[in-house]
Write a protein that holds these residues in place. Structure first.
Motif, PDB file in Angstrom:
ATOM      1  N   UNK A  33       9.784   1.964   3.946  1.00 23.19           N
ATOM      2  CA  UNK A  33      10.966   2.189   3.114  1.00 23.19           C
ATOM      3  C   UNK A  33      10.830   1.464   1.776  1.00 23.19           C
ATOM      4  N   UNK A  34      10.262   0.259   1.820  1.00 21.26           N
ATOM      5  CA  UNK A  34      10.079  -0.505   0.582  1.00 21.26           C
ATOM      6  C   UNK A  34       9.256   0.246  -0.439  1.00 21.26           C
ATOM      7  N   UNK A  35       8.161   0.828   0.015  1.00 18.81           N
ATOM      8  CA  UNK A  35       7.313   1.591  -0.900  1.00 18.81           C
ATOM      9  C   UNK A  35       7.989   2.834  -1.433  1.00 18.81           C
ATOM     10  N   UNK A  36       8.696   3.550  -0.568  1.00 22.45           N
ATOM     11  CA  UNK A  36       9.366   4.791  -0.968  1.00 22.45           C
ATOM     12  C   UNK A  36      10.492   4.507  -1.965  1.00 22.45           C
ATOM     13  N   UNK A  37      11.346   3.520  -1.637  1.00 24.76           N
ATOM     14  CA  UNK A  37      12.498   3.211  -2.487  1.00 24.76           C
ATOM     15  C   UNK A  37      12.051   2.663  -3.833  1.00 24.76           C
ATOM     16  N   UNK A  61      -6.583   4.387   5.526  1.00 24.91           N
ATOM     17  CA  UNK A  61      -6.289   5.742   5.087  1.00 24.91           C
ATOM     18  C   UNK A  61      -5.443   5.766   3.826  1.00 24.91           C
ATOM     19  N   UNK A  62      -4.427   4.890   3.750  1.00 28.17           N
ATOM     20  CA  UNK A  62      -3.617   4.799   2.531  1.00 28.17           C
ATOM     21  C   UNK A  62      -4.472   4.353   1.345  1.00 28.17           C
ATOM     22  N   UNK A  63      -5.304   3.327   1.576  1.00 25.94           N
ATOM     23  CA  UNK A  63      -6.135   2.803   0.490  1.00 25.94           C
ATOM     24  C   UNK A  63      -7.108   3.861  -0.028  1.00 25.94           C
ATOM     25  N   UNK A 118       0.821  -1.210   0.000  1.00 30.76           N
ATOM     26  CA  UNK A 118       0.000   0.000   0.000  1.00 30.76           C
ATOM     27  C   UNK A 118       0.858   1.265   0.000  1.00 30.76           C
ATOM     28  N   UNK A 119       2.003   1.223   0.677  1.00 28.57           N
ATOM     29  CA  UNK A 119       2.895   2.383   0.624  1.00 28.57           C
ATOM     30  C   UNK A 119       3.428   2.577  -0.789  1.00 28.57           C
ATOM     31  N   UNK A 142      -8.276  -9.750   2.351  1.00 27.20           N
ATOM     32  CA  UNK A 142      -8.573  -8.336   2.558  1.00 27.20           C
ATOM     33  C   UNK A 142      -7.261  -7.588   2.746  1.00 27.20           C
ATOM     34  N   UNK A 143      -7.294  -6.284   2.626  1.00 30.20           N
ATOM     35  CA  UNK A 143      -6.089  -5.505   2.896  1.00 30.20           C
ATOM     36  C   UNK A 143      -5.665  -5.733   4.351  1.00 30.20           C
ATOM     37  N   UNK A 144      -4.369  -5.966   4.546  1.00 33.24           N
ATOM     38  CA  UNK A 144      -3.855  -6.202   5.893  1.00 33.24           C
ATOM     39  C   UNK A 144      -4.118  -7.590   6.424  1.00 33.24           C
ATOM     40  N   UNK A 145      -4.590  -8.514   5.568  1.00 31.94           N
ATOM     41  CA  UNK A 145      -4.916  -9.865   6.052  1.00 31.94           C
ATOM     42  C   UNK A 145      -3.687 -10.748   6.216  1.00 31.94           C
ATOM     43  N   UNK A 146      -2.536 -10.293   5.733  1.00 34.28           N
ATOM     44  CA  UNK A 146      -1.304 -11.046   5.915  1.00 34.28           C
ATOM     45  C   UNK A 146      -0.614 -10.652   7.208  1.00 34.28           C
ATOM     46  N   UNK A 147       0.707 -10.604   7.168  1.00 31.37           N
ATOM     47  CA  UNK A 147       1.460 -10.368   8.394  1.00 31.37           C
ATOM     48  C   UNK A 147       1.343  -8.932   8.910  1.00 31.37           C
TER      49      UNK A 147
END
Length: 525
Positions: free
Chosen positions: A386-390, A195-197, A50-51, A70-75
């Motif tokens: 950081x993953x999303x930004x990079x 909020x991100x979604x 999502x980031x 659903x969003x956030x259904x993983x870890x």
């Protein structure tokens, strides 16, 4: 809380629901039902995916994000949602692995990720109970006190505003010395994802839930039988589901446990507490305890405590069951926080531990337009951010000061001993589990609501008897790389001790790197 049914839960990846699951409506969107085209396809609806989708949408890219639940259904939905630049590995170890300059860069990157979250919460007006709080790192009884001084010096060399304090607020062992990490962050993770979604959709992005990527190629992916074509593909699935081998020799799956209980409001400060970890543990990633306070209602807060980690699928190696780990965690928490009483929630999560402590972000080795975000190392909120930004910067051709540090193809030579220990553990488990006679001899031994591994000749079979007494059987061989699965009685799943793939009691895939379910077997019923 428990979901009560080991069939794959689209809300979360385990039998237990986290507090976040029970206090936020499920984040469901339309299911993919047609072919689509995108500039960037993001696979994975946790904080990393999502980031990335948020940043890419904000930069003008046409983004499609898919998530198989659903969003956030993983870890991400099973975290304790601490946002911190106090990493779960020591900065003096980062200096040893990378040198002082890169250790300082790592500190700066995680601090920036925290500030980025803070700014986005404000910019997008996200109501997620975001707070700035202090964090305190104190010595575990198995660790040397001098290591705390060593860590203080390393954090300060890295440019962090840390200080040694003679006592900590709130904790029963408060007179113990600790390193104070000022101005960390915490939030309600699923409210933040919402909020991100919402912002992604406002910026023109498309989100599809209950949509599983069956095939991932440089052209896009197949999902739910439909084709998604894209110029760039970002795989943000906690551990890459598009990679057979390369990245899974650089990181290792660990299971971590969490409990939460009400405490009277005002009796504890909003803060974070961490010990330095059990130095006597057999695991390379030394398990440590981590605690924080979450606002609950007008009368109570929720004290959330985690720890008692072990390699995924290998709880029995220490002769400590999953149930006993909750008991040990409860005893430790009550010793340090006497107001902790009746447990309201318990759950477990999976953490990917990279061999050199830092996540992997960037182009998947060998691919030109497929990117991965993995290796959260117990700091998923900042690593995922950081993953999303990079990834956004790489795709847009923008130079990022941290990209080389997190490059997935990097080789860190100074981690050789730890690497060999982890590889040795994997080889040992492969041999041990294949020659094992299994958990039970005959299916008649299996009680309702229980699972087990049974050996029939050269076959390894995963068996589960549901609450109605009906038997369900699948191959017990992980489709990723042939590891023999182990029954996780706590989360009601079959887990792979090699690379962390997980499956429901009925054989449906929950976690990668496996990307398909288990083959059904009928002749052994």
């Amino acid at each position: 809380m428990e979901n009560g049914d080991p069939i794959k839960d689209k809300f979360t990846s385990g039998n237990h629901h986290s507090y976040w699951n029970d206090s936020q409506r499920p984040l469901e969107y339309k299911t993919l039902d047609t072919d689509v085209m995108a500039d960037v396809l993001v696979i994975g609806g946790g904080i990393a995916g999502l980031t990335a989708a948020y940043c890419l949408s904000a930069s003008g890219r046409r983004v499609v994000l898919i998530e198989d639940g659903c969003l956030g259904s993983g870890e991400t939905g099973r975290t304790t949602a601490q946002i911190s630049y106090a990493l779960d590995d020591r900065y003096y170890d980062l200096e040893k692995f990378f040198g002082r300059e890169k250790a300082s860069l790592a500190a700066k990157s995680h601090k920036q990720a925290l500030e980025w979250i803070n700014s986005v919460v404000s910019l997008e007006n996200i109501d997620c109970q975001f707070k700035r709080v202090d964090g305190y790192l104190f010595t575990d009884p198995t660790d040397k006190e001098e290591n705390l001084d060593k860590e203080l010096e390393a954090t300060q060399r890295a440019g962090l505003p840390t200080e040694m304090v003679s006592q900590m607020p709130g904790i029963a062992s408060g007179s113990q010395r600790a390193i104070r990490f000022p101005d960390q962050g915490q939030f309600h993770i699923l409210k933040y994802l919402k909020g991100l979604a919402d912002a992604i959709v406002r910026k023109g992005g498309e989100i599809y839930t209950n949509t599983h990527a069956d095939e991932i190629t440089e052209d896009g992916a197949k999902a739910n039988g439909f084709t998604i074509r894209a110029n760039h593909i970002v795989v943000a699935t906690n551990t890459p589901v598009n990679d057979l081998f390369t990245m899974h020799t650089k990181q290792w799956p660990y299971r971590t446990y969490v409990i939460a209980a009400k405490v009277p409001k005002g009796i504890l400060p909003y803060a974070m507490w961490w010990d330095t970890g059990n130095m006597e543990s057999k695991w390379v990633a030394k398990p440590y305890h981590y605690v924080r306070l979450e606002p609950l209602d007008d009368n109570f807060d929720l004290l959330i405590s985690g720890g008692e980690d072990h390699k995924t699928g290998q709880a029995e190696e220490e002769h400590i069951s999953e149930a006993e780990r909750y008991e040990r965690l409860t005893a430790w928490t009550m010793q340090h926080f006497p107001h902790f009483s009746e447990i309201e929630y318990k759950w477990s999560g999976q953490v990917m531990e990279p061999v050199d402590s830092l996540g992997y972000i960037g182009k998947n080795p060998g691919d030109d337009n497929i990117y991965i975000i993995t290796g959260d190392s117990g700091n998923g909120m900042t690593h995922g951010t950081l993953g999303g930004i990079i990834t956004n910067d790489i795709i847009n051709g923008v130079e990022n000061p941290y990209a080389a540090l997190y490059e997935p193809s990097r080789i860190t030579l100074r981690t050789g001993i730890d690497y060999m220990k982890e590889v040795g553990n994997m080889a040992y488990r492969m041999i041990k589990d294949w020659i094992s006679s299994g958990d039970i001899k005959e299916v008649e031994e299996l009680a309702a609501g229980k699972g087990a591994i049974i050996s029939k000749g050269l076959d390894k079979i995963a068996v589960y008897r549901d609450e109605n007494g009906e038997l369900h059987t699948c191959t017990a061989v992980c489709p990723h790389m042939g590891g023999v699965l182990q029954w996780n009685d706590d989360e009601q799943s079959f887990d792979c001790p090699l690379h962390g793939s997980r499956f429901t009691a009925y054989g449906e895939v929950i976690n990668g790197p496996a990307n398909c379910g288990l083959h059904k077997i009928t002749e052994h019923k």
